[in-house]
Design a protein around this motif. Structure first.
Motif, PDB file in Angstrom:
ATOM      1  N   THR A   1      44.762  51.288   6.289  1.00 15.57           N
ATOM      2  CA  THR A   1      45.353  49.724   6.120  1.00 15.57           C
ATOM      3  C   THR A   1      46.489  49.494   5.104  1.00 15.57           C
ATOM      4  O   THR A   1      47.102  48.675   5.344  1.00 15.57           O
ATOM      5  CB  THR A   1      44.107  48.837   5.725  1.00 15.57           C
TER       6      THR A   1
ATOM      7  N   SER B   1      49.833  47.894   6.195  1.00 15.22           N
ATOM      8  CA  SER B   1      50.249  46.653   5.370  1.00 15.22           C
ATOM      9  C   SER B   1      51.460  46.716   4.848  1.00 15.22           C
ATOM     10  O   SER B   1      52.509  45.875   4.932  1.00 15.22           O
ATOM     11  CB  SER B   1      49.192  46.291   4.416  1.00 15.22           C
TER      12      SER B   1
ATOM     13  N   PHE C   1      53.494  43.440   3.989  1.00 19.86           N
ATOM     14  CA  PHE C   1      52.500  42.660   3.311  1.00 19.86           C
ATOM     15  C   PHE C   1      52.087  43.290   1.900  1.00 19.86           C
ATOM     16  O   PHE C   1      51.750  42.340   0.998  1.00 19.86           O
ATOM     17  CB  PHE C   1      51.153  42.368   4.063  1.00 19.86           C
TER      18      PHE C   1
ATOM     19  N   THR D   1      45.066  45.050   1.082  1.00 22.75           N
ATOM     20  CA  THR D   1      45.520  46.054   2.244  1.00 22.75           C
ATOM     21  C   THR D   1      44.871  45.556   3.609  1.00 22.75           C
ATOM     22  O   THR D   1      45.677  45.919   4.771  1.00 22.75           O
ATOM     23  CB  THR D   1      45.133  47.436   1.993  1.00 22.75           C
TER      24      THR D   1
END
Length: 231
Positions: A32, A36, A41, A58
């Motif tokens: 993750t 991400s 992100f 995450t």
């Protein structure tokens, strides 16, 4: 009916279940993070050293949100089975049964806390923030206590004392890292805030390494489930 046995020459090997309980959380948080970061992100970094993002962050946005929830819930189920089976494994090795009463309870509640944390992740509001915080604190602390209890029980089993002492040393390392966060938070709060996420990653890694070690010990002891037909 199915019966759990250690040292059997036939039956279903159970070490793969312990392996899943160890690797699923570890792989999920790294996957993750990568997703991400690719989707923009979180920043690219070495989260263990640079403390650029928390584990929670995450899995909050984009594709990683679905990956985190879709993998962590099965990881919690694998963890539940792992801690339900650990006292049976230790008893077959010759551990004192009276000392194992709390082992399953601690592990199961820790995994339920992981479920709570996973379900609350990605939702805004003070209530969800409290649920996330409660879930992660309970998961880390109760998993550590269960691992410490398991390690101590193994130290008293003839032929397994060395492995028990090594697992206990790993627990002490985890405790040292956790205590360092307490000291830094009290003595240098601003500095601690800048490295807090890195500590979280390190503690998660140490807990998963302990579970991975136990999985290899299950394999070494030929821990299996044997199917026997009643009657």
């Amino acid at each position: 009916m199915a019966r759990i046995n250690a040292g059997a020459d036939s039956g279903l090997p159970l070490w793969w279940l312990a392996l899943a309980a160890a690797l699923l959380p570890m792989i999920t948080i790294h996957l993750t993070y990568l997703v991400s970061a690719l989707e923009g992100f979180v920043d690219w970094c070495l989260p263990y050293l640079q403390s650029c993002t928390s584990i929670s962050r995450t899995g909050r946005h984009g594709s990683a949100y679905f990956i985190f929830k879709g993998a962590m819930l099965p990881a919690a189920v694998a963890g539940l089975l792992f801690w339900w089976l650990n006292p049976r494994w230790l008893r077959h090795l010759g551990a004192d049964s009276e000392r194992l009463g709390w082992l399953t309870l601690l592990g199961v509640v820790a995994c339920l806390a992981l479920v709570l944390y996973t379900l609350a992740l990605g939702h805004a509001g003070d209530g969800f923030r409290l649920l996330r915080r409660t879930g992660v604190v309970l998961y880390f602390s109760l998993t550590f206590l269960a691992q410490l209890l398991l390690s101590g029980a193994l130290c008293d089993v003839p032929g397994w004392q060395t492995q028990g002492r090594r697992l206990r040393s790993l627990c002490l390392l985890t405790l040292t890292v956790a205590m360092a966060t307490v000291v830094l938070q009290a003595a240098a709060y601003d500095f601690y805030q800048s490295i807090e996420d890195g500590f979280e990653w390190c503690i998660a890694l140490l807990l998963n390494l302990h579970a991975l070690w136990v999985a290899l010990l299950w394999r070494r002891s030929h821990f299996r489930a044997v199917l026997r037909v009643a009657g």
